[in-house]
Scaffold this active site. Structure first.
Site, short mmCIF file in Angstrom:
data_model
loop_
_atom_site.label_atom_id
_atom_site.label_comp_id
_atom_site.label_asym_id
_atom_site.label_seq_id
_atom_site.Cartn_x
_atom_site.Cartn_y
_atom_site.Cartn_z
CG HIS A 1 50.15 16.70 -8.38
ND1 HIS A 1 49.77 16.38 -7.88
CD2 HIS A 1 50.09 16.85 -9.88
CE1 HIS A 1 48.79 15.35 -8.72
NE2 HIS A 1 49.35 15.82 -10.09
CD GLU B 1 24.44 17.82 -8.19
OE1 GLU B 1 25.40 18.72 -8.00
OE2 GLU B 1 24.55 17.16 -9.09
CG ASP C 1 26.00 22.32 -8.50
OD1 ASP C 1 26.20 23.21 -9.98
OD2 ASP C 1 26.99 21.28 -9.03
CB CYS D 1 28.04 15.81 -0.33
SG CYS D 1 27.14 16.30 -2.35
C1 PEP Z 1 27.72 19.95 -4.41
O1 PEP Z 1 26.80 20.58 -5.72
O2 PEP Z 1 27.68 20.16 -3.76
C2 PEP Z 1 28.47 18.63 -4.84
C3 PEP Z 1 28.56 18.42 -4.43
O3 PEP Z 1 29.22 18.80 -6.00
P1 PEP Z 1 30.29 19.00 -7.29
O4 PEP Z 1 30.81 20.24 -6.12
O5 PEP Z 1 30.91 18.15 -7.49
O6 PEP Z 1 29.34 19.94 -8.15
MG MG Z 2 27.67 19.71 -7.66
#
Ligand code: PEP
Ligand code: MG
Length: 572
Positions: free
Chosen positions: A177, A419, A443, A490
């Protein structure tokens, strides 16, 4: 730069004191009163922080009230007093120790950090056993706060007063936090220093460099001067970031792209939009499980999704269904310890085996979709059958809502995370089944290279620019575009300007990342022409190693277009 303000750590006494059995009721009453005083204290704090820096930062106190009222915690404390005849202080210390062990077993950094909320509440009760009034904290304004750790309420209180120059902590991670709050208030902070409190005294003078994670004690004048120069550069950089956030997202030759934000808490929305996010590309919904000790209800889910949809409108919000299991084990779900959690009952696998929980989440997402800016993402898809199962369940949930006359966006699109290498390999098949892909490079890299993303022993092998990764990503983008489907990245790779340029060259137009990285990625992509990135990327794909590729990109993009890069270094 400034003088040290050293705060004393709050610790539970190790001394175990007992009470005679006939005093048990009296002791329980003493504990009850301390709990009541704590409740009042938290409520007051909440109102105070709300007034000073806004509702979003006061949100943690809701969680603290829930912890305080947790029946499990109450029962543990009362049992220790009744059956072991210990004083309330010892009962609290024991409870704290058992929570500490539970949290220690969690590998996910973000969830692990939430132990500080439990400690915060227990410490407050502990202090309230002794005093009728808690002491007002001494004034740390105009100084550098050095502490072993900052409990969430202490961080909120001290930082909201304004005027804290910087923070240096022995403990803590980037997702504590204190770190989150300091980041959104723009206070330079270095955490995880192990023994800063042992090395400095209240008479010392420090430089805290939040950009490089460095703390310098009593620097000589030459070093001070050097850092003053660095600070000036940094301030200019910040000013530029703010400007960039408002610019149009298009390349030098006018090709539009969309920067979006990855967030875990709805409180981050304002922050994300201020950095120029044009939507939430990834909402990690598993956080909802963390804000409470029991399972979230449909209304709990809905409240969060509704807020997201409203506050981000007209931009889209991609809500990813829970990605728990694996390393994110949550106490209230009682997930069995698995021998190989990253390859276990994780994400969509977990949801498909816990249909009732899944159904609740899908209903809540659908109910929040009336403004037609909500999208769904299913994590860790590995085969077509999973999509079939998800769609069937989705149809059932929609039919239920329809039968009940509950409004929702009937045309809500469905997308999946890519992923896992298996999904990337059949991206052409998957693209026919869904409306869009979001490539989770965090991932995808971990599973492709067989490198645990959070294991520092093998982090030297974690290479986003490994030719295998670039080939996989390119093939996924090609497959999506061939089917006329949207595709985004992402994972953290989208946050690196050089990698983002490569992705742009592959045809990617949507980049979702931690909001603080948006301006520099935006600046990089705005400074380049499509024909340049296409050419460089084509050449890079002929190289053999990640290092060769990186060197080539640096030479052809960074060195040739220095204006594209905000010069405080790339995210690591
Ligand atoms: C990823 O795996 O790139 C992703 C965006 O999901 P997380 O980081 O939440 O596993
Ligand atoms: Mg992921």
């Amino acid at each position: 730069m400034g003088e040290v303000f050293l705060t004393a750590p709050v610790i539970f006494s190790q001394r175990k004191e007992y009470i005679p059995p006939h005093r048990v009721e009296e002791e329980l009453e003493r504990l009850r009163q301390a709990v009541e005083r704590t409740r009042e204290e938290i409520r007051k704090l909440k109102a105070e922080i709300e007034a000073r820096i806004g509702e979003e930062h006061a949100f943690i106190f809701e969680a603290h009230l829930l912890i305080l009222d947790d029946p499990g915690l109450r029962a543990t404390l009362e049992k220790a007093i009744r059956e072991e005849n210990v004083r309330s202080e010892a009962a609290l210390a024991e409870a704290h120790e058992s929570y500490r062990r539970v949290f220690e077993a969690i590998t996910d950094e973000y969830f692990k950090q939430r132990q500080s909320d439990v400690t915060d509440v227990l410490i407050k009760v502990y202090k309230n056993l002794a005093a009728s009034e808690t002491d007002a904290p001494s004034d740390s304004r105009g100084k550098i706060l050095v502490a072993h750790d900052l409990l969430p309420s202490e961080a909120a209180l001290r930082l909201s007063q304004g005027g804290v120059l910087a923070i240096a902590l022995d403990m803590g991670g980037q997702t504590s936090h204190a770190a989150i709050l300091a980041r959104s208030l723009d206070i330079p902070t270095v955490v995880g220093l192990h023994n800063a409190t042992g090395k400095v005294t209240g008479r010392d003078w420090l430089i805290v460099d939040g950009t490089d994670g460095e703390v310098i004690i009593n620097p000589p004048p030459a070093v001070r001067k050097e850092f003053l120069g660095k600070k000036e550069k940094y301030d200019a950089y910040r000013r530029e970031l703010r400007k960039v956030a408002k610019w149009r997202s298009q390349t030098l030759d006018g090709v539009r792209f969309t920067p979006m934000a990855n967030i875990e808490l709805p409180e981050e929305i304002g922050h994300a939009l201020s950095y120029g996010a044009e939507g939430i590309g990834l909402f990690r919904s598993e956080f909802i499980y963390l804000q409470r000790s029991t399972l979230p209800t449909e209304e709990d889910h809905f409240a969060v999704y509704h807020r997201l949809a409203e506050e981000v409108y007209p931009h889209p919000v991609y809500i990813r269904t829970i990605d728990v299991g694996g390393e994110k084990t949550l106490p209230q779900l009682r997930i069995e310890q698995e021998p190989n959690p990253a390859l276990g009952l994780r994400a969509i696998r977990f949801s498909l085996q816990n249909r009732e929980l899944f159904r609740i989440q899908l209903r809540a997402i659908l109910r929040a979709s009336v403004k037609r800016n909500v999208r769904i993402l299913f994590p860790m898809i590995t085969e077509v059958e999973e999509i079939g199962e998800v769609k069937a369940l989705f149809r059932e949930v929609k039919a239920d809502l329809e039968a009940q006359g509950v409004p929702f966006d009937a045309a809500i699109p469905l997308g999946i995370m890519i992923e896992v290498p298996a999904a990337a390999a059949i991206a052409d098949i998957l693209a026919r089944e869904v409306d869009y892909f979001s490539i989770g490079t965090n991932d995808l890299i971990q599973y492709s290279l067989a490198v645990d993303r959070s294991n520092e022993y093998v982090s030297y092998l974690y290479k986003p620019l490994h030719p295998s990764i670039l080939r996989l990503i390119k093939s996924v983008i090609d497959a999506a575009l061939a089917e006329g489907k949207e595709v985004a990245v992402c994972g953290e790779m989208a946050a690196d300007p050089l990698s983002a340029m490569v992705l742009l060259g592959f045809g990617l137009r949507t980049f979702s990342m931690n909001p603080i990285f948006i301006p520099r990625v935006k600046k990089a992509l705005r400074s380049i022409e499509m024909k340049t990135v296409r050419r460089v990327v084509r050449q890079a794909m002929n190289l053999r190693t990640a290092q060769e590729i990186e060197e080539y990109l640096i030479e052809k993009l960074l060195v040739k277009h220095p204006e594209a890069f905000l010069m405080l270094g790339r995210p690591s």
